[in-house]
Write a protein that holds these residues in place. Sequence first.
Motif, short mmCIF file in Angstrom:
data_model
loop_
_atom_site.label_atom_id
_atom_site.label_comp_id
_atom_site.label_asym_id
_atom_site.label_seq_id
_atom_site.Cartn_x
_atom_site.Cartn_y
_atom_site.Cartn_z
N ARG A 45 0.82 -1.21 0.00
CA ARG A 45 0.00 0.00 0.00
C ARG A 45 0.86 1.26 0.00
O ARG A 45 0.60 2.19 -0.76
CB ARG A 45 -0.90 0.01 1.23
N ARG A 46 1.85 1.27 0.86
CA ARG A 46 2.69 2.47 0.96
C ARG A 46 3.48 2.69 -0.34
O ARG A 46 3.47 3.79 -0.91
CB ARG A 46 3.66 2.33 2.13
N ALA A 47 4.16 1.63 -0.79
CA ALA A 47 5.04 1.77 -1.96
C ALA A 47 4.24 2.06 -3.22
O ALA A 47 4.63 2.91 -4.04
CB ALA A 47 5.89 0.52 -2.14
N ASN A 48 3.14 1.36 -3.42
CA ASN A 48 2.35 1.58 -4.62
C ASN A 48 1.67 2.94 -4.59
O ASN A 48 1.55 3.61 -5.62
CB ASN A 48 1.32 0.48 -4.82
N GLY A 49 1.22 3.36 -3.40
CA GLY A 49 0.64 4.69 -3.30
C GLY A 49 1.63 5.76 -3.73
O GLY A 49 1.27 6.71 -4.43
N GLU A 50 2.88 5.59 -3.33
CA GLU A 50 3.92 6.54 -3.74
C GLU A 50 4.15 6.48 -5.25
O GLU A 50 4.29 7.53 -5.91
CB GLU A 50 5.23 6.25 -3.00
N THR A 51 4.19 5.27 -5.80
CA THR A 51 4.38 5.13 -7.24
C THR A 51 3.29 5.86 -8.02
O THR A 51 3.57 6.62 -8.95
CB THR A 51 4.39 3.64 -7.63
N ARG A 52 2.05 5.63 -7.64
CA ARG A 52 0.94 6.25 -8.37
C ARG A 52 0.95 7.77 -8.22
O ARG A 52 0.72 8.50 -9.20
CB ARG A 52 -0.39 5.68 -7.87
N GLU A 53 1.26 8.26 -7.03
CA GLU A 53 1.31 9.71 -6.82
C GLU A 53 2.42 10.35 -7.64
O GLU A 53 2.21 11.40 -8.27
CB GLU A 53 1.52 9.99 -5.33
N ARG A 54 3.59 9.74 -7.65
CA ARG A 54 4.73 10.33 -8.35
C ARG A 54 4.53 10.27 -9.87
O ARG A 54 4.89 11.21 -10.59
CB ARG A 54 6.01 9.61 -7.95
N MET A 55 3.96 9.19 -10.37
CA MET A 55 3.73 9.09 -11.80
C MET A 55 2.70 10.12 -12.26
O MET A 55 2.88 10.77 -13.29
CB MET A 55 3.30 7.68 -12.18
N ARG A 56 1.64 10.28 -11.51
CA ARG A 56 0.63 11.28 -11.87
C ARG A 56 1.24 12.68 -11.86
O ARG A 56 0.95 13.50 -12.75
CB ARG A 56 -0.55 11.21 -10.90
#
Length: 238
Positions: free
Chosen positions: A110-121
């Motif tokens: 949850r933490r790592a993927n949340g960061e991935t999605r936020e940074r890509m957007r």
Amino acid sequence: MTSPTGDPLADLDPFDIFDTEAARLDRHFSRLDEEGWNRPSRCAGWSVRDVLAHLAGEELYNHACLDGDIEGFSAMLGREGVTGGFDGFNDWCVRRRRDVPVEEVLREWRRANGETRERMRALGRDAELQTLAGPYPVGLQAFHYDSEYATHADDVGASVAEDEAGERARWRAEVAAFVLVEQGAKAQVEMTAERVWVHVSGMSEQLPVAAFVEATVGRLPDGHPLDRRFRAALRCLA
């Protein structure tokens, strides 16, 4: 349908889709008991828990791409003795989390993927990422993640509402058709509202959109009548 810009995926938002499929997985994982975690998935040899471990471990690569540190990622694999390309990396990600409490793995993902999605957007679809294959647009990378997350959601039995199934199958088909062209595949496809025409080496078949999607991710059941030559030519996202 191709947009006026010439980009067949221009009408799709890869970041919204990524959020939707991540949320679908999260809802499913949040409801599982021990029996649910240990249930076999559609991924050969992997339980539902193993799929989560794969997704959590994959974020090491995703963050390396975002950080522009592919060399560091490759060095880490070398230190850990990981060989065999992405298959070897995926196997390592799963094995090293099998003795970790599943609640901890779920928090990690949850933490790592949340960061991935936020940074890509935040970067936007036209920015570039450094990947193992070289520079690649953020938006297109997100579409690959979208397809993977949708596939794994189906692998673990996450629910898809009836009123979203058609649109979901459609975007997945459009992404797959784009990737076939991108990869220079032997298969050529033409999509209609309900079906996909597939042309391979002078042969033609028509498939329902959902079956076409399953073929592109290597998830058609063994008993499906589609010729193996079409299966091989269509598989592009798994």
